[in-house]
Design an enzyme around this catalytic site. Sequence first.
Site, short mmCIF file in Angstrom:
data_model
loop_
_atom_site.label_atom_id
_atom_site.label_comp_id
_atom_site.label_asym_id
_atom_site.label_seq_id
_atom_site.Cartn_x
_atom_site.Cartn_y
_atom_site.Cartn_z
N TYR A 22 -63.22 -67.14 12.67
CA TYR A 22 -62.32 -67.06 11.52
C TYR A 22 -60.96 -66.55 11.99
O TYR A 22 -60.85 -65.91 13.04
CB TYR A 22 -62.89 -66.13 10.43
N GLU A 76 -62.15 -37.14 18.43
CA GLU A 76 -62.41 -38.46 19.01
C GLU A 76 -62.27 -38.35 20.52
O GLU A 76 -61.25 -37.87 21.02
CB GLU A 76 -61.43 -39.49 18.43
C1 LIG Z 1 -70.69 -58.63 17.35
C2 LIG Z 1 -70.54 -57.68 16.22
C3 LIG Z 1 -69.91 -58.11 15.06
C4 LIG Z 1 -69.80 -57.25 13.97
N1 LIG Z 1 -69.19 -57.70 12.85
C5 LIG Z 1 -69.11 -56.89 11.77
C6 LIG Z 1 -68.50 -57.38 10.57
O1 LIG Z 1 -68.03 -58.51 10.51
N2 LIG Z 1 -68.45 -56.53 9.50
C7 LIG Z 1 -68.94 -55.26 9.56
O2 LIG Z 1 -68.86 -54.53 8.55
N3 LIG Z 1 -69.52 -54.77 10.70
C8 LIG Z 1 -69.62 -55.55 11.79
N4 LIG Z 1 -70.17 -55.08 12.94
C9 LIG Z 1 -70.65 -53.69 12.98
C10 LIG Z 1 -69.50 -52.68 13.17
O3 LIG Z 1 -68.73 -53.01 14.30
C11 LIG Z 1 -70.08 -51.27 13.35
O4 LIG Z 1 -71.09 -51.05 12.43
C12 LIG Z 1 -68.98 -50.22 13.13
O5 LIG Z 1 -67.97 -50.35 14.11
C13 LIG Z 1 -69.59 -48.81 13.18
O6 LIG Z 1 -68.59 -47.86 12.99
P1 LIG Z 1 -68.84 -46.33 13.35
O7 LIG Z 1 -67.59 -45.63 12.97
O8 LIG Z 1 -70.13 -45.88 12.77
O9 LIG Z 1 -69.04 -46.29 14.92
P2 LIG Z 1 -68.03 -46.68 16.10
O10 LIG Z 1 -67.07 -47.71 15.65
O11 LIG Z 1 -68.90 -46.98 17.28
O12 LIG Z 1 -67.21 -45.34 16.37
C14 LIG Z 1 -67.79 -44.23 17.00
C15 LIG Z 1 -66.66 -43.39 17.60
O13 LIG Z 1 -67.20 -42.14 18.05
C16 LIG Z 1 -66.58 -41.80 19.27
N5 LIG Z 1 -67.47 -40.84 19.95
C17 LIG Z 1 -68.70 -41.07 20.48
N6 LIG Z 1 -69.22 -39.94 20.98
C18 LIG Z 1 -68.31 -38.96 20.76
C19 LIG Z 1 -68.27 -37.56 21.04
N7 LIG Z 1 -69.29 -36.94 21.66
N8 LIG Z 1 -67.17 -36.84 20.68
C20 LIG Z 1 -66.11 -37.45 20.07
N9 LIG Z 1 -66.11 -38.78 19.77
C21 LIG Z 1 -67.18 -39.52 20.12
C22 LIG Z 1 -66.40 -43.12 19.98
O14 LIG Z 1 -65.42 -43.06 20.97
C23 LIG Z 1 -66.01 -44.04 18.81
O15 LIG Z 1 -64.61 -44.07 18.62
C24 LIG Z 1 -70.30 -55.92 14.05
C25 LIG Z 1 -70.91 -55.48 15.22
C26 LIG Z 1 -71.03 -56.34 16.30
C27 LIG Z 1 -71.71 -55.88 17.55
#
Ligand SMILES: Cc1cc2nc3c(=O)[nH]c(=O)nc-3n(C[C@H](O)[C@H](O)[C@H](O)COP(=O)(O)OP(=O)(O)OC[C@H]3O[C@@H](n4cnc5c(N)ncnc54)[C@H](O)[C@@H]3O)c2cc1C
Length: 417
Positions: free
Chosen positions: A220, A34
């Site tokens: 909420y 991370e």
């Molecule tokens: C306004 C809004 C409301 C939302 N509400 C909901 C909801 O109610 N319910 C729901 O299920 N979803 C919701 N979502 C969607 C949800 O937030 C995302 O789909 C989710 O956070 C994606 O998770 P992820 O682990 O794929 O990516 P991320 O949470 O973006 O995590 C990616 C991680 O990778 C790390 N990273 C990036 N590049 C590198 C690298 N080169 N090397 C090492 N680490 C790296 C970053 O630092 C980060 O920690 C919402 C989104 C938005 C914008």
Amino acid sequence: MASDRHVLISGGGIGGLTAALALARAGMRVTVFEQAPRLEEAGAGIQLSPNATRVLIALGLGEPLKVTAVEPLGIRVLAGRSAREIVRIPLGPSAEKRYGAPYWVIHRGDLQNALAEAARANPDITLSLATRVEDFAPHSNGISIQGRRLGQVVEERALALVAADGLWSPARALLRRQAAPTFRHKTAWRALVPAQDVPPQWRLPFVHLWLGPDAHLVHYPVKAGALINIVAIVDDEFREEGWSATGETFDILRHFARWSWCEEARDLIAVPERWQKWALFDRKSPARGSGPITLLGDAAHPSLPFLAQGGAMAIEDAAVLAANFVDNIDDPVKVLRAYERARRKRTAKVQRAARRQGRIYGRTGPEALVRNLVMKMMGGEKLLAHYDWLYGWKPPVFEFAHRHVTQVGDSEGAQES
Ligand SMILES: Cc1cc2nc3c(=O)[nH]c(=O)nc-3n(C[C@H](O)[C@H](O)[C@H](O)COP(=O)(O)OP(=O)(O)OC[C@H]3O[C@@H](n4cnc5c(N)ncnc54)[C@H](O)[C@@H]3O)c2cc1C
């Protein structure tokens, strides 16, 4: 050092940490890289529908999450102009009975902490913070990655790389023929406020969804009811990457004009002193991995937040990926392609459904009146049944190779609807 059962994960967000826990349960050894020096989620709430909570509970996170999660009794859909309730979609115990898992709303930090603590307690998971994955090279026995930690080069070898590195996935950018996400000309404004700062009716355990011209509003309670999470989604040309852009209350209020939004909604929007802005992007269809590299969560299939499913899809991905590893460890590339095939149809359907939901929420004039009337006539039960394909999803049977054999739901209807 490569090992028979070693998998690398780039990204320690919701998707990466859930995948680490699921893969470790499936008998793999996992290293999560991370880039952030600390695991802390942006201050905001997240809705966790039963398709996601089912997986989290199966991974042993039910008890820690229950401490601060709120189980909303329903979704109250309100008219932005009048504050009148259009329809109430039942959640709470009746949804839990219907789907066999609860619907929760929770602070993202609480979810991230529970995932990170479980990962830290697991001897098969190594969390490498402040480590940015910069490059990778597939080879005949798997993959080598190169990264950087506090200025030092880091190298590691393993069977496979799971890129869970988010919407702007650097790993996806290194793969060929992968289009960048599409900007959707909308911005989500998000804020958290103490519950005592809002009128008592907004502290009740409901998801409130306000529909009005050119904007909609969701709020909420989270943190066992101590905080209220507010999200306002508006048409906008702001298109910066990331979670950290800040916005001013007077600016967001301009999108909730007095002539079209009631005082109750405007008063609520006036409560937060600080907002964070997030430009909305998605992809037309999920991105594909290649060789020993696969994508998970937003890196693969970001969706618009109108269905509140982006995080849930990342959690589902984690369960399906791990289940595919259980019996097929001898051919990791085959495992990754099988996982991608298993997820493609469902995640593309969620992306489409989220875009469609956004169009429905965005209706104005007579079309909005028709929408409200149809929702009212259908009633909450029928509206909920409309989402059975989504919330009723169950992960495949998942036999935990090293530890114990556990059944995570049944496999019927597990993959795609
Ligand atoms: C306004 C809004 C409301 C939302 N509400 C909901 C909801 O109610 N319910 C729901 O299920 N979803 C919701 N979502 C969607 C949800 O937030 C995302 O789909 C989710 O956070 C994606 O998770 P992820 O682990 O794929 O990516 P991320 O949470 O973006 O995590 C990616 C991680 O990778 C790390 N990273 C990036 N590049 C590198 C690298 N080169 N090397 C090492 N680490 C790296 C970053 O630092 C980060 O920690 C919402 C989104 C938005 C914008």
